[in-house]
Design a protein around this motif. Structure first.
Motif, short mmCIF file in Angstrom:
data_model
loop_
_atom_site.label_atom_id
_atom_site.label_comp_id
_atom_site.label_asym_id
_atom_site.label_seq_id
_atom_site.Cartn_x
_atom_site.Cartn_y
_atom_site.Cartn_z
N ARG A 127 1.01 -1.50 0.37
CA ARG A 127 -0.18 -0.01 0.03
C ARG A 127 0.81 1.60 0.44
NH1 ARG A 127 -2.49 -2.87 -1.36
NH2 ARG A 127 -3.93 -4.20 -1.22
N TYR A 128 0.34 2.18 -1.15
CA TYR A 128 0.48 3.48 -0.44
C TYR A 128 0.81 4.74 -0.16
CZ TYR A 128 3.83 1.54 -5.35
OH TYR A 128 4.92 0.86 -5.88
N LEU A 129 1.51 5.10 1.28
CA LEU A 129 0.72 6.08 2.11
C LEU A 129 1.23 7.03 1.58
CD1 LEU A 129 -0.08 3.08 3.67
CD2 LEU A 129 0.52 4.38 5.89
N VAL A 130 0.04 8.15 1.72
CA VAL A 130 0.83 9.50 1.34
C VAL A 130 -0.06 10.66 2.10
CG1 VAL A 130 0.64 11.23 -0.66
CG2 VAL A 130 0.85 9.01 -0.96
N PRO A 131 0.76 11.51 2.59
CA PRO A 131 -0.05 12.70 3.22
C PRO A 131 -0.98 13.53 3.07
CG PRO A 131 2.21 12.98 4.05
CD PRO A 131 2.33 11.69 2.59
N ARG A 132 -1.61 13.53 3.07
CA ARG A 132 -3.42 13.70 1.89
C ARG A 132 -2.83 15.34 2.24
NH1 ARG A 132 -8.21 12.89 2.60
NH2 ARG A 132 -7.95 10.87 4.21
N ALA A 133 -2.37 15.97 3.26
CA ALA A 133 -2.38 18.17 2.40
C ALA A 133 -1.86 17.89 0.76
CB ALA A 133 -1.92 18.44 3.71
N ASP A 134 -0.23 16.97 1.33
CA ASP A 134 0.25 16.82 -0.28
C ASP A 134 -0.30 16.51 -0.77
OD1 ASP A 134 2.34 17.77 0.93
OD2 ASP A 134 3.82 16.69 -0.60
N TRP A 135 -1.09 15.34 -1.10
CA TRP A 135 -1.68 14.13 -2.11
C TRP A 135 -2.69 15.50 -2.73
CZ3 TRP A 135 -1.89 10.27 -5.09
CH2 TRP A 135 -2.83 10.18 -6.04
N GLU A 136 -3.95 16.09 -1.78
CA GLU A 136 -4.49 17.12 -2.44
C GLU A 136 -3.61 18.45 -2.84
OE1 GLU A 136 -6.81 18.29 1.18
OE2 GLU A 136 -8.36 15.98 0.87
N HIS A 137 -3.06 19.21 -2.47
CA HIS A 137 -2.27 20.13 -2.81
C HIS A 137 -1.40 19.71 -4.42
CE1 HIS A 137 -0.13 23.77 -3.33
NE2 HIS A 137 1.34 22.73 -3.63
N TYR A 138 -1.19 18.81 -4.88
CA TYR A 138 -0.41 18.46 -5.90
C TYR A 138 -1.30 17.56 -6.99
CZ TYR A 138 3.99 20.03 -3.37
OH TYR A 138 4.70 20.33 -3.03
N ARG A 139 -2.96 17.00 -6.63
CA ARG A 139 -2.93 17.09 -7.32
C ARG A 139 -4.46 17.92 -8.43
NH1 ARG A 139 -7.92 14.60 -4.42
NH2 ARG A 139 -8.28 16.81 -4.31
N ASP A 140 -4.25 18.74 -7.04
CA ASP A 140 -4.48 20.17 -7.71
C ASP A 140 -3.80 21.09 -8.75
OD1 ASP A 140 -6.97 18.82 -6.76
OD2 ASP A 140 -6.98 20.44 -4.75
N LEU A 141 -2.76 21.10 -8.52
CA LEU A 141 -1.43 22.38 -8.99
C LEU A 141 -1.67 22.00 -10.74
CD1 LEU A 141 0.87 23.53 -7.46
CD2 LEU A 141 2.20 21.16 -8.17
N GLU A 142 -1.86 23.16 -11.05
CA GLU A 142 -2.41 23.19 -12.25
C GLU A 142 -1.00 22.64 -13.02
OE1 GLU A 142 -3.07 26.49 -15.70
OE2 GLU A 142 -2.85 27.55 -13.61
N HIS A 143 0.71 23.57 -12.62
CA HIS A 143 1.39 22.44 -13.56
C HIS A 143 2.21 21.30 -12.62
CE1 HIS A 143 0.94 25.77 -16.40
NE2 HIS A 143 1.09 27.09 -16.13
N LYS A 144 1.94 20.26 -13.11
CA LYS A 144 2.42 18.90 -12.47
C LYS A 144 3.55 18.70 -13.20
CE LYS A 144 -2.34 17.89 -11.08
NZ LYS A 144 -3.16 18.49 -12.17
N HIS A 145 4.37 18.24 -12.71
CA HIS A 145 5.79 17.41 -12.93
C HIS A 145 5.60 16.07 -13.24
CE1 HIS A 145 9.96 15.82 -12.55
NE2 HIS A 145 10.12 17.59 -12.63
N GLN A 150 3.44 10.99 -13.85
CA GLN A 150 3.40 9.48 -13.87
C GLN A 150 3.49 8.98 -12.71
OE1 GLN A 150 6.66 9.75 -16.98
NE2 GLN A 150 5.91 10.78 -18.10
N GLN A 151 4.33 8.99 -11.62
CA GLN A 151 4.60 7.96 -10.69
C GLN A 151 3.90 8.24 -9.31
OE1 GLN A 151 6.43 5.59 -10.76
NE2 GLN A 151 7.29 5.69 -12.99
N ALA A 152 2.74 9.58 -9.76
CA ALA A 152 2.40 9.28 -8.15
C ALA A 152 0.63 9.20 -8.19
CB ALA A 152 2.90 10.84 -7.80
N LEU A 153 -0.13 10.20 -9.37
CA LEU A 153 -1.30 9.91 -9.49
C LEU A 153 -1.83 8.87 -9.95
CD1 LEU A 153 -2.10 14.14 -10.64
CD2 LEU A 153 -1.84 13.03 -8.72
N PRO A 154 -0.73 7.61 -10.83
CA PRO A 154 -2.20 6.73 -10.81
C PRO A 154 -2.74 5.64 -9.86
CG PRO A 154 -0.67 6.96 -12.82
CD PRO A 154 -0.13 8.14 -11.62
N LEU A 155 -1.97 5.81 -8.78
CA LEU A 155 -1.72 5.31 -7.21
C LEU A 155 -3.30 4.77 -7.12
CD1 LEU A 155 1.28 6.40 -5.24
CD2 LEU A 155 1.02 4.25 -6.07
N GLU A 156 -4.36 5.90 -7.38
CA GLU A 156 -5.32 6.31 -6.90
C GLU A 156 -5.99 5.20 -7.09
OE1 GLU A 156 -7.36 10.34 -7.07
OE2 GLU A 156 -8.70 9.37 -5.09
#
Ligand SMILES: [Zn+2]
Length: 268
Positions: A127-145, A150-156
């Motif tokens: 299981r991949y455990l991500v701090p909620r505040a970072d998930w919400e921030h980086y998921r919603d960021l307009e310009h994503k690295h 490729q490596q974080a968002l597909p986890l959901e």
């Protein structure tokens, strides 16, 4: 080379993914060159830490990973997986992957991206455990690295993502501790009664233990980052807690001490 340290009944293994040169003026834009006098110019380290405790294998951060060459990533092929093997673990043995924060240099080995195939978890039983505040921030960021895309968002969608908060028990003896500032959800992981404490990007260079006011280029909220750094380092000073900073020279393990009236880094 992977470096293994025993802490009570637990084991911590520092896994190096690679390094690239520290450009002082770029990483610490507010700090004048003469302030660095007497500091060595060693490169920035990248990687993760494996913690084996309570019968679980926990990987804390996964480095730059294999998909990004220069200038974004490492100057040579990323090595975290080789170091994992050298330390005696297979990816299938990792039970939990946890993150100090969702910056691109901390998520790079999360998924396997084979051409023509859907991404799949690199650590198939984790299981991949991500701090909620970072998930919400980086998921919603307009310009994503790209590494976040490729490596974080597909986890959901893959069903392996779990969001965690301050105080979450990763295992009975490994606890998440919110250390916000570098990112909104930046999190450390404390082992036992702080016998060890993995501090992520609370500091990027040993000199910052003394110069806690030096903001790093990627500090999301520099004021909060400085306050969190100062408070946490003051708590750790001369306590005997083994701490880990992922960007310090490999293995990034050591102690926060006071020496000649100033706070300093004592490498393990
Ligand atoms: Zn980092």
């Amino acid at each position: 080379m992977a470096v293994r340290v025993s802490v009570g009944a637990a084991e911590i293994v520092a896994l190096r993914d690679g390094e690239h040169p520290l450009d002082r003026a770029w990483h610490f834009p507010g700090v004048p060159a003469q302030a660095w006098e007497g500091q060595d110019g060693r490169p920035l380290n990248f990687g993760g830490y494996l913690v084996e405790t309570d019968g679980k294998v926990v990987l804390v951060d996964t480095g730059w990973g294999p998909y990004l060459g220069p200038p974004g990533g490492l100057a040579r092929p990323a090595a975290l997986l080789e170091e994992l093997a050298e330390a005696g673990y297979t990816p299938a043995e990792v039970d939990l992957v946890v993150f100090t924060h969702l910056h691109p240099d901390h998520v790079g080995w999360n998924l396997v991206l084979d051409p023509g195939q859907d991404p799949r978890p690199r650590f198939p039983n984790a299981r991949y455990l991500v701090p909620r505040a970072d998930w919400e921030h980086y998921r919603d960021l307009e310009h994503k690295h790209p590494n976040i895309v490729q490596q974080a968002l597909p986890l959901e969608e893959l069903g392996v993502l779990r969001l965690i908060e301050d105080g979450h028990r990763v295992t009975p003896s490994l606890r998440a501790v919110a250390l916000p500032g570098h990112t909104p959800g930046h999190t450390g992981y404390a082992l036992g009664d702080r016998e060890a404490f993995l501090l992520g990007d609370l500091a990027h260079h040993p000199v910052v233990l003394r110069e806690t006011g030096w903001a790093q280029r990627f500090d999301f909220d520099p004021e909060q980052a400085v306050a969190t750094r100062e408070r946490t380092l003051a708590e750790l000073e001369d306590t005997g807690t083994l701490v880990a900073f992922g960007h310090f020279p490999h293995p990034g393990l050591g102690h926060v001490i006071r020496k000649e009236g100033r706070r300093a880094w004592l490498p393990w």
